[in-house]
Design an enzyme around this catalytic site. Structure first.
Site, short mmCIF file in Angstrom:
data_model
loop_
_atom_site.label_atom_id
_atom_site.label_comp_id
_atom_site.label_asym_id
_atom_site.label_seq_id
_atom_site.Cartn_x
_atom_site.Cartn_y
_atom_site.Cartn_z
N ARG A 58 50.74 39.39 110.44
CA ARG A 58 49.64 39.69 111.36
C ARG A 58 49.10 41.11 111.18
NH1 ARG A 58 51.95 38.51 116.99
NH2 ARG A 58 49.84 39.00 117.67
N ASP A 81 61.28 47.25 112.48
CA ASP A 81 59.98 47.62 113.05
C ASP A 81 60.07 47.90 114.55
OD1 ASP A 81 60.40 45.01 113.94
OD2 ASP A 81 58.25 44.61 114.03
N ALA A 126 63.14 43.10 105.61
CA ALA A 126 62.64 42.28 104.51
C ALA A 126 61.26 41.70 104.77
CB ALA A 126 63.63 41.14 104.24
N TYR A 138 35.89 81.51 96.38
CA TYR A 138 37.03 80.75 95.88
C TYR A 138 37.99 81.71 95.17
CZ TYR A 138 40.00 78.03 92.83
OH TYR A 138 41.10 77.51 92.18
N ALA A 193 30.82 88.14 99.70
CA ALA A 193 30.41 86.73 99.73
C ALA A 193 30.10 86.25 98.33
CB ALA A 193 29.18 86.57 100.61
#
Lengths: 486, 486, 486
Positions: free
Chosen positions: C18, C105, C13, C369, C383
């Site tokens: 910090r 944690d 919770a 592409y 190319a």
């Protein structure tokens, strides 16, 4: 007590022989700045009446660096030691009563430490105060020999140490505070003791202790403040310390850093909460990053301004440009100075931009060069689009409106203007303006030649066959093949 | 004393089970070379009369590596231990009186240490000398049990250690010097003591000490010289040590390296004073770099030659090419073998070059492929220029003169020649030579169709509307959207 | 003993002040997962009857993460301490008799340790068992004060330590096992002792010891299991530990890693024997790599599948795609999701692919592409080839056959189909299908204009000359030049 009886003298004349360099020692860099800039930055909050840099090697270049930081250069030519450097600075010191003297290559010194040393010096009304450091490996440094808890008997050079003195682990940082009316007579009575006729401040201190003047040693809080930069390894170590401090600062501000030892950040960079830095990132210059940004691996940002929620994909290189909230660039994007991506705009892979503004939500996904271009919002720029902003004689602008569709492999010959909502057919070379909502098309019409490829191959095969018969021994191509693995 | 009574035997037959590899142990790499090449390099200055490599696993591949380094391969098949390996090598040893025996996976051994061991062996007229090392964590190694300050009582294997022997921290490096006329009878009398019938050199040493022959242990100056490579972690550690040494050498030569732990440099690389290497750089093969060059982050140079003041921007990949003084490449430049940038030439972002010469001051700033091209000085190559050097059948050259301007998006169909001072219009496909000072142009003429885009959008919108009515339930596209954050 | 008397409660919770974050503490990431996912993964093998996550800050986001891992969320709003969290979870615990309680944690906790703690708890029939850790620097942690070798007298908070207690180096990990019928009355009798009316589990433990109930401390095998993540530095350290473990696992599997500290690998990644990872590589998500692959520096692979002998050259970025045996990509290749390179296919520099299949041995060497494309085997893509898969309205496919030659700078306007063995002339914009074995050509014819460039230069020079006479004082361009070195 007012500080205006105080001057700062930075000894910045040295060559730094062990660095093997054509550049003066104090101009080497660590933590993104020259060494002498770090020293000046630590001294600035002392608000002394004057800061003097004693320069020698590459005097002009050093002066160019220190002058904008309000330091007056005094030339020491030739260089006859630290004591001689103070004599050269004497006239410039004017009516100052105290001087803090620092080598220009001690970049880790902190203001608080200088303040504490100065306070100790004033309180004790000392003739000289040495900043010392307690270190685990004192080899190579002059050692502090104390006669009482506060006062110093002598600085003993490495070569002069007796066997029992060799264990002394309090070293001389070469940072001092002097009461000048005591220093000058002491220096005057020191004899230059080698063939180079050099005069050292440590000899002046010996003269002061011989006269029973009060000489203090003030221990630096962090022994690393005494670190000088005599070798490239020293420079790398000092750089590492600066980088580590900076990363720690950003982490304290709420930034996550992965594999932090691989990330290099300059002093003036800022970043907001929940920003994530991946390994091998560089943030340079005055880069400012907002909240919740992600800067992925290998990206290098110099003097960039990023809003919030910006995503920089891997291996972007971006300089002096601006990315507004939710912009995305990369991977492999390259932004040159003067580029501005507005909110939610994208520059994708193998895209270069220079002095261009990209509108809100506009996409430039791939293989494109935009230079001197202004692109409106919600526009789509196809792969292979190139602005011909340079005609071999001058640069010209390209203007593209809102909601435009630029087809792939479009060449835009500037100056040219594409109206709002216009459409450019793929493969076009556009030399004239296109009206809003219009279509611009400029390409050859397609012709198909059936069976051409099959015929061509037959021709070539038979030509090669004849050639082979003519040249009975052809060289094998095999030896041209090389392993692709290293 | 002449060394020609000396032979070197390198034990290179092992598989290296714990490496989990299809490659023989000694062919694994660290510091840019195979392990066995390091061992051979350390032995070469001993100028022994002969170097023998005992090979087994992947015998052919190991022989291919060691043969050019003047080592004679002797096949040990099957492998019955180190003692057996020496018996296999016996005939090849010929008239040698002494042999230095080394495992092929001890790449950190240094010539000085071998020389000192050899001198100790000769001076004491010993039967065997063990190179030992004093380490902080001896677990897993055989320990040296001494009977006097110089001589050895036994090598005790880890599994045979008594509780008090467990604290012995002098270990056996498995590097030895043997007087061969003592070794052979000792080996002959050793009984193979396991079901694999293996014979170990450590048993021969036990036999020698049992006969009261002089067996010495000579301590290596640096315990890391005893490091073998049994695991991938060992390999990584040995590689790290080589890389660290090399970086230290370059720093001593006046090279600055940022975040040095991230920089990988091969042994044979050289670099001049005031050259700066940024983080994550790789310098490979026989790369030679001049003075005052900057190699920025992520760049990988293999077998490159750089002049002075060359700038390599981030993320360049360049192989077997040459960059003259003041050349600039990158970011994102890729140079394939046989490329030469002359003084002050530039290859910019997303530029690939192969077997090409680029003249003085010529610029190739972006998105270009030059293959088999010769470009004169002071020429400008526009973005998107491509040399079609391959027609599907053979490669052809492109020649571009001095002071030429190639417009953007130009396709040069080789073989083709562009004369001095010529100009190519943007978007052209050039199939024929262009004369000096002429203009070449080959593109479609632009036509604008007003209101085309607006009409097209209306058509598509109405088509989509009809389609939607026909397909009453279309899937939401929402689920295709994924978070762009990892 | 059956485990179905056991429940797991994860305290998730908290805000993590910090961390300076807008993200709940347990949603921060280390080792490629959120903290709470690590904790859940450690608990899963316990096969408890139920896993409860007590959520508060960003309750919805935390629930979204834990729900797929079979944890039931219970809302604690407002958050009044760990004791209050247990009271909130009480109803959900149902008939469980024992509960393991963990902070969300503590990502380094291991299943074995939880099992050992649980066994100790059951054996002693304890009321509570604290998982403790013996650390070198206990500052900041609550300390375990023992009354006997096994049982605990109190947990003393840092602020309550007496001078002699300050040396206690056994700390509270905040991981507990409780016998619930003992916990509830103890909690009920604790008074909230600060103005926030918070109730802590440590107070409940004090109440239990006061009643002489059995409270144990079980020492974790590895003190790092007690590490929480209160700061970004903690997160970086925990991430470092996960990355180190993962690299060690892969090395044990026969993978070589260069400069391992620079390499970042997610938990679920696998790689085969003799695969080599160069520095600064990232392997993310569920990437699977075969044997003898080389992943060169700077490459980032996410959710990729690689066969054997694949070579990934430097600086590739590839996501959710597949590379079959002997494929080669890069340098600077970018593969977007849904790409598949078949055996021996190549994608070279500045090549982007998306949702495309590339046939066996087909080469796409540069500046290309391909999107929504299907390319047959043994084809060569020149190319500058671009598939125009998007026309501004929808996406369309491109199909290219076997043994095709696509000339450089070709634009393929989709939908379009190029037949087997066809040939496209360089510089063409292809809008219609090309038949098998045919030639497609679509470009302007070349025109040369002799002496055009010379004339143009004369015109411009004279225009500039006139302009200069008209504007007598023009600004120097010199100040625009900036040093290219940082």
């Amino acid at each position: 007590m007012p500080a205006n009886d105080l001057a700062v003298v930075i000894l910045a004349a040295g060559k730094g022989t062990r660095l093997k360099s054509g550049v003066a020692k104090v101009l080497h860099r660590a933590g993104g700045r020259t060494l002498v800039e770090h020293v000046l930055a630590a001294c600035a909050p002392l608000k002394s009446r004057k800061t003097i840099a004693v320069v020698g090697h590459q005097a002009d270049q050093v002066t160019t660096v220190v002058a904008p930081l309000d330091a007056e250069s005094v030339l020491q030519q030739p260089q006859h030691g630290t004591g001689h450097a103070m004599q050269v600075a004497r006239r410039a010191l004017g009516s100052a009563k105290l001087a803090i003297v620092l080598p220009g290559d001690a970049p880790l010194i902190r203001t608080e430490t200088l303040r504490a040393m100065l306070a100790a010096h004033r309180t004790a009304n000392a003739a000289a105060t040495i900043l010392s450091a307690v270190v685990s490996d004192p080899a190579g440094y002059g050692r502090i020999l104390r006669k009482s808890e506060t006062s110093v008997q002598a600085i003993v050079e490495e070569s002069q140490l007796t066997d029992e003195q060799r264990d002394l682990n309090e070293i001389n940082s070469s940072i001092y505070c002097f009461t000048l009316e005591k220093l000058w007579p002491a220096l005057a009575q020191v004899k230059p003791h080698n063939k180079h006729r050099e005069l050292y401040l440590t000899d002046a201190i010996a003269a002061l202790t011989a006269k029973n003047e009060a000489v203090l040693a003030h221990v630096a809080a962090d022994p690393r403040e005494a670190l000088g930069c005599n070798t490239r390894a020293d420079l790398a170590e000092v750089d590492r310390i600066f980088r580590e401090r900076k990363r720690a600062d950003l982490m304290n501000d709420g930034v996550s850093i992965q594999l932090p030892e691989t990330v290099l950040i300059d002093q003036d960079v800022t970043a907001g909460e929940d920003t994530v830095l991946e390994p091998c990132v560089q943030l340079l210059g005055k880069t400012k990053i907002g909240q919740r940004c992600t800067i992925r691996t290998g990206s290098v940002l110099s003097d960039m301004i990023l809003g919030d929620d910006v995503l920089v994909e891997p291996h972007c290189v971006a300089v002096e440009s601006r990315l507004d909230n939710n912009a995305i660039i990369g991977p492999f994007a390259r932004l040159r100075p003067g580029t501005h991506l507005k909110e939610g705009a994208r520059a994708g892979n193998f895209v270069e931009m220079k002095k261009s503004v990209i509108g809100e939500g506009t996409k430039v996904p791939h293989l494109t060069y935009l230079g001197d271009a202004h692109v409106g919002p919600k526009t789509n720029i196809g792969a292979g689009t190139i602005t011909c902003n340079y005609d071999g004689f001058a640069k010209h602008p390209t203007t593209i409106g809102r909601g435009v569709f630029i087809g792939s492999d479009t060449t835009l010959v500037a100056p040219v203007r594409i109206g709002d909502g216009a459409y450019i057919a793929a493969g076009s070379t556009i030399t004239e303006n296109v009206p809003p909502e219009g279509l611009g098309i400029a390409r050859g019409r397609q012709v198909n030649k059936p069976r051409w490829a099959a015929r061509k191959r037959r021709e070539l095969a038979s030509a090669e066959h004849s050639a082979k018969r003519a040249r009975p021994r052809t060289k094998s191509k095999a030896k041209k093949k090389k392993s692709r693995r290293r």
